[in-house]
Design a protein around this motif. Structure first.
Motif, PDB file in Angstrom:
ATOM      1  N   ALA A  28     -24.082  43.383 -49.622  1.00 23.80           N
ATOM      2  CA  ALA A  28     -22.982  42.430 -49.493  1.00 23.80           C
ATOM      3  C   ALA A  28     -22.233  42.269 -50.812  1.00 23.80           C
ATOM      4  O   ALA A  28     -21.006  42.162 -50.838  1.00 23.80           O
ATOM      5  CB  ALA A  28     -23.514  41.078 -49.023  1.00 23.80           C
ATOM      6  N   VAL A  29     -22.967  42.275 -51.937  1.00 18.06           N
ATOM      7  CA  VAL A  29     -22.340  42.170 -53.253  1.00 18.06           C
ATOM      8  C   VAL A  29     -21.461  43.391 -53.509  1.00 18.06           C
ATOM      9  O   VAL A  29     -20.319  43.266 -53.979  1.00 18.06           O
ATOM     10  CB  VAL A  29     -23.408  42.044 -54.357  1.00 18.06           C
ATOM     11  CG1 VAL A  29     -22.769  42.170 -55.739  1.00 18.06           C
ATOM     12  CG2 VAL A  29     -24.136  40.707 -54.237  1.00 18.06           C
ATOM     13  N   ARG A  30     -21.956  44.564 -53.193  1.00 16.05           N
ATOM     14  CA  ARG A  30     -21.200  45.797 -53.460  1.00 16.05           C
ATOM     15  C   ARG A  30     -19.947  45.892 -52.598  1.00 16.05           C
ATOM     16  O   ARG A  30     -19.023  46.644 -52.921  1.00 16.05           O
ATOM     17  CB  ARG A  30     -22.099  47.004 -53.225  1.00 16.05           C
ATOM     18  CG  ARG A  30     -23.284  47.092 -54.200  1.00 16.05           C
ATOM     19  CD  ARG A  30     -24.031  48.389 -54.052  1.00 16.05           C
ATOM     20  NE  ARG A  30     -25.271  48.386 -54.831  1.00 16.05           N
ATOM     21  CZ  ARG A  30     -26.489  48.296 -54.306  1.00 16.05           C
ATOM     22  NH1 ARG A  30     -26.631  48.243 -52.991  1.00 16.05           N
ATOM     23  NH2 ARG A  30     -27.557  48.273 -55.080  1.00 16.05           N
ATOM     24  N   SER A  31     -19.912  45.149 -51.497  1.00 15.57           N
ATOM     25  CA  SER A  31     -18.719  45.164 -50.651  1.00 15.57           C
ATOM     26  C   SER A  31     -17.549  44.437 -51.304  1.00 15.57           C
ATOM     27  O   SER A  31     -16.405  44.568 -50.865  1.00 15.57           O
ATOM     28  CB  SER A  31     -19.030  44.523 -49.294  1.00 15.57           C
ATOM     29  OG  SER A  31     -19.214  43.113 -49.426  1.00 15.57           O
ATOM     30  N   GLN A  32     -17.832  43.662 -52.360  1.00 17.57           N
ATOM     31  CA  GLN A  32     -16.787  42.936 -53.083  1.00 17.57           C
ATOM     32  C   GLN A  32     -16.408  43.739 -54.332  1.00 17.57           C
ATOM     33  O   GLN A  32     -17.204  43.871 -55.257  1.00 17.57           O
ATOM     34  CB  GLN A  32     -17.293  41.547 -53.491  1.00 17.57           C
ATOM     35  CG  GLN A  32     -17.940  40.769 -52.357  1.00 17.57           C
ATOM     36  CD  GLN A  32     -16.995  40.524 -51.204  1.00 17.57           C
ATOM     37  OE1 GLN A  32     -15.847  40.120 -51.403  1.00 17.57           O
ATOM     38  NE2 GLN A  32     -17.470  40.754 -49.977  1.00 17.57           N
ATOM     39  N   VAL A 111     -16.802  31.856 -48.775  1.00 16.02           N
ATOM     40  CA  VAL A 111     -17.599  32.801 -49.573  1.00 16.02           C
ATOM     41  C   VAL A 111     -18.862  33.200 -48.815  1.00 16.02           C
ATOM     42  O   VAL A 111     -19.202  34.395 -48.720  1.00 16.02           O
ATOM     43  CB  VAL A 111     -17.964  32.183 -50.938  1.00 16.02           C
ATOM     44  CG1 VAL A 111     -18.970  33.070 -51.676  1.00 16.02           C
ATOM     45  CG2 VAL A 111     -16.712  31.994 -51.790  1.00 16.02           C
ATOM     46  N   LEU A 112     -19.571  32.222 -48.250  1.00 18.66           N
ATOM     47  CA  LEU A 112     -20.825  32.516 -47.554  1.00 18.66           C
ATOM     48  C   LEU A 112     -20.579  33.300 -46.274  1.00 18.66           C
ATOM     49  O   LEU A 112     -21.354  34.204 -45.931  1.00 18.66           O
ATOM     50  CB  LEU A 112     -21.566  31.216 -47.248  1.00 18.66           C
ATOM     51  CG  LEU A 112     -22.123  30.468 -48.463  1.00 18.66           C
ATOM     52  CD1 LEU A 112     -22.782  29.162 -48.032  1.00 18.66           C
ATOM     53  CD2 LEU A 112     -23.131  31.329 -49.219  1.00 18.66           C
ATOM     54  N   GLN A 113     -19.500  32.990 -45.555  1.00 18.06           N
ATOM     55  CA  GLN A 113     -19.192  33.745 -44.341  1.00 18.06           C
ATOM     56  C   GLN A 113     -18.861  35.196 -44.669  1.00 18.06           C
ATOM     57  O   GLN A 113     -19.272  36.118 -43.949  1.00 18.06           O
ATOM     58  CB  GLN A 113     -18.030  33.080 -43.607  1.00 18.06           C
ATOM     59  CG  GLN A 113     -18.410  31.780 -42.912  1.00 18.06           C
ATOM     60  CD  GLN A 113     -17.215  31.027 -42.373  1.00 18.06           C
ATOM     61  OE1 GLN A 113     -16.086  31.199 -42.838  1.00 18.06           O
ATOM     62  NE2 GLN A 113     -17.434  30.157 -41.391  1.00 18.06           N
ATOM     63  N   ASN A 114     -18.135  35.419 -45.758  1.00 15.25           N
ATOM     64  CA  ASN A 114     -17.787  36.773 -46.165  1.00 15.25           C
ATOM     65  C   ASN A 114     -19.038  37.565 -46.545  1.00 15.25           C
ATOM     66  O   ASN A 114     -19.206  38.727 -46.146  1.00 15.25           O
ATOM     67  CB  ASN A 114     -16.817  36.709 -47.353  1.00 15.25           C
ATOM     68  CG  ASN A 114     -16.236  38.072 -47.696  1.00 15.25           C
ATOM     69  OD1 ASN A 114     -16.249  38.984 -46.882  1.00 15.25           O
ATOM     70  ND2 ASN A 114     -15.753  38.217 -48.911  1.00 15.25           N
ATOM     71  N   LEU A 115     -19.917  36.929 -47.309  1.00 14.74           N
ATOM     72  CA  LEU A 115     -21.159  37.600 -47.685  1.00 14.74           C
ATOM     73  C   LEU A 115     -22.011  37.898 -46.458  1.00 14.74           C
ATOM     74  O   LEU A 115     -22.560  38.995 -46.321  1.00 14.74           O
ATOM     75  CB  LEU A 115     -21.946  36.731 -48.670  1.00 14.74           C
ATOM     76  CG  LEU A 115     -21.412  36.666 -50.100  1.00 14.74           C
ATOM     77  CD1 LEU A 115     -22.142  35.578 -50.889  1.00 14.74           C
ATOM     78  CD2 LEU A 115     -21.573  38.005 -50.797  1.00 14.74           C
ATOM     79  N   ALA A 116     -22.161  36.907 -45.581  1.00 13.79           N
ATOM     80  CA  ALA A 116     -22.998  37.085 -44.398  1.00 13.79           C
ATOM     81  C   ALA A 116     -22.476  38.208 -43.513  1.00 13.79           C
ATOM     82  O   ALA A 116     -23.251  38.980 -42.936  1.00 13.79           O
ATOM     83  CB  ALA A 116     -23.069  35.780 -43.615  1.00 13.79           C
ATOM     84  N   PHE A 117     -21.161  38.323 -43.409  1.00 13.65           N
ATOM     85  CA  PHE A 117     -20.558  39.373 -42.584  1.00 13.65           C
ATOM     86  C   PHE A 117     -20.882  40.756 -43.127  1.00 13.65           C
ATOM     87  O   PHE A 117     -20.986  41.724 -42.364  1.00 13.65           O
ATOM     88  CB  PHE A 117     -19.044  39.170 -42.521  1.00 13.65           C
ATOM     89  CG  PHE A 117     -18.329  40.210 -41.718  1.00 13.65           C
ATOM     90  CD1 PHE A 117     -18.316  40.148 -40.320  1.00 13.65           C
ATOM     91  CD2 PHE A 117     -17.670  41.262 -42.338  1.00 13.65           C
ATOM     92  CE1 PHE A 117     -17.663  41.116 -39.575  1.00 13.65           C
ATOM     93  CE2 PHE A 117     -17.021  42.232 -41.594  1.00 13.65           C
ATOM     94  CZ  PHE A 117     -17.010  42.159 -40.211  1.00 13.65           C
ATOM     95  N   ASN A 118     -21.044  40.864 -44.457  1.00 16.68           N
ATOM     96  CA  ASN A 118     -21.240  42.175 -45.080  1.00 16.68           C
ATOM     97  C   ASN A 118     -22.699  42.519 -45.351  1.00 16.68           C
ATOM     98  O   ASN A 118     -22.979  43.524 -46.008  1.00 16.68           O
ATOM     99  CB  ASN A 118     -20.450  42.241 -46.391  1.00 16.68           C
ATOM    100  CG  ASN A 118     -18.957  42.396 -46.147  1.00 16.68           C
ATOM    101  OD1 ASN A 118     -18.474  43.440 -45.754  1.00 16.68           O
ATOM    102  ND2 ASN A 118     -18.217  41.312 -46.372  1.00 16.68           N
ATOM    103  N   LEU A 119     -23.630  41.715 -44.859  1.00 14.49           N
ATOM    104  CA  LEU A 119     -25.038  42.074 -44.996  1.00 14.49           C
ATOM    105  C   LEU A 119     -25.329  43.312 -44.150  1.00 14.49           C
ATOM    106  O   LEU A 119     -24.824  43.465 -43.044  1.00 14.49           O
ATOM    107  CB  LEU A 119     -25.935  40.921 -44.536  1.00 14.49           C
ATOM    108  CG  LEU A 119     -25.932  39.660 -45.402  1.00 14.49           C
ATOM    109  CD1 LEU A 119     -26.715  38.552 -44.714  1.00 14.49           C
ATOM    110  CD2 LEU A 119     -26.533  39.936 -46.771  1.00 14.49           C
ATOM    111  N   SER A 120     -26.181  44.196 -44.679  1.00 12.10           N
ATOM    112  CA  SER A 120     -26.472  45.449 -43.969  1.00 12.10           C
ATOM    113  C   SER A 120     -27.612  45.244 -42.979  1.00 12.10           C
ATOM    114  O   SER A 120     -28.680  45.830 -43.088  1.00 12.10           O
ATOM    115  CB  SER A 120     -26.855  46.539 -44.980  1.00 12.10           C
ATOM    116  OG  SER A 120     -28.008  46.144 -45.720  1.00 12.10           O
ATOM    117  N   ILE A 121     -27.394  44.389 -41.993  1.00  7.35           N
ATOM    118  CA  ILE A 121     -28.390  44.155 -40.954  1.00  7.35           C
ATOM    119  C   ILE A 121     -27.671  44.142 -39.613  1.00  7.35           C
ATOM    120  O   ILE A 121     -26.476  43.898 -39.533  1.00  7.35           O
ATOM    121  CB  ILE A 121     -29.134  42.814 -41.155  1.00  7.35           C
ATOM    122  CG1 ILE A 121     -28.132  41.668 -41.328  1.00  7.35           C
ATOM    123  CG2 ILE A 121     -30.065  42.885 -42.353  1.00  7.35           C
ATOM    124  CD1 ILE A 121     -28.783  40.329 -41.493  1.00  7.35           C
TER     125      ILE A 121
END
Length: 220
Positions: A28-32, A111-121
């Motif tokens: 998720a971090v790398r997606s930013q 911020v949290l929604q964006n991170l959650a969306f990009n988790l690799s699960i």
């Protein structure tokens, strides 16, 4: 010390990969694209918050605006939800972020929604944001759906006034309404984990919110 003696902290020499975050959160971090290296406050605080023995510790973090405090608890929270807190089938709210203003709740929720969306699960984390200025019924419906379906809400970001307002909405003698209210209270009451319970939140009299969405916080 005097502001004349203030010096900027040295730039971070590490990467997010060295902070102890799980692979899903690192994805998720790398997606930013703009998040290349952690800020000093992130480098200091995140390893403590994701340590194996950090489940119930209290950490106080202070830093200037723009130093990345939201990511300190945001990344750590998602890590701990994935690694240390398995989902139940009881329609629980697994974590609560209280914000004093509508603007801050919106910012943190985004911020949290964006991170959650990009988790690799396969199944993304669910993040809801409750504040004034929008329909209360829609917010109640989200919690009711969790309770009814047995699907946990991973993160609830809320202003205190709107949170208590939602919980009080179904007061009355109707048996159906009373049953729904009890399910909402059960979903949000975290007392079994020795955290702040719903009753304790209500005792703080946080159910006061002005037209701008600001909750009135008592003096503690």
């Amino acid at each position: 010390g005097s502001i004349d003696n203030y010096t900027e902290p040295p730039p971070s020499s590490s990467s997010f990969d060295t902070l102890g975050l799980c692979p899903q959160v690192l994805t998720a971090v790398r997606s930013q694209r703009d998040w290349k290296i952690p800020t000093p406050i992130q480098e200091l605080a995140i390893p403590q918050l994701v340590a194996d023995d950090s489940s119930y510790q209290s950490v106080w973090v202070e830093a200037a605006t723009g130093e990345g405090k939201t990511l300190v608890f945001g990344l750590s929270l998602l890590h701990n939800l994935l690694v240390n807190s398995p989902r139940s089938k009881n329609g629980k709210v697994r974590s609560l972020v209280l914000c004093p203003t509508r603007e801050l709740a919106t910012q943190i929720g985004s911020v949290l929604q964006n991170l959650a969306f990009n988790l690799s699960i396969q199944r993304p984390r669910h993040v809801a944001v409750f504040h004034g200025g929008v329909r209360r019924e829609d917010q109640i419906a989200q919690l009711a759906w969790c309770a009814r379906s047995g699907k946990d809400l991973d993160v609830l970001v809320a202003t205190p006034g709107r949170l208590v307002d939602v919980l009080k909405f179904y007061k009355g003698d109707d048996a159906t309404d009373a049953a729904l209210e009890q399910r909402l209270l059960t979903a949000l009451d975290a007392s079994e984990h020795d955290n702040l319970s719903l009753e304790q939140i209500q005792e703080l009299q946080l159910d006061r919110e002005d037209d701008e969405g600001r909750a009135s916080l008592p003096s503690l």
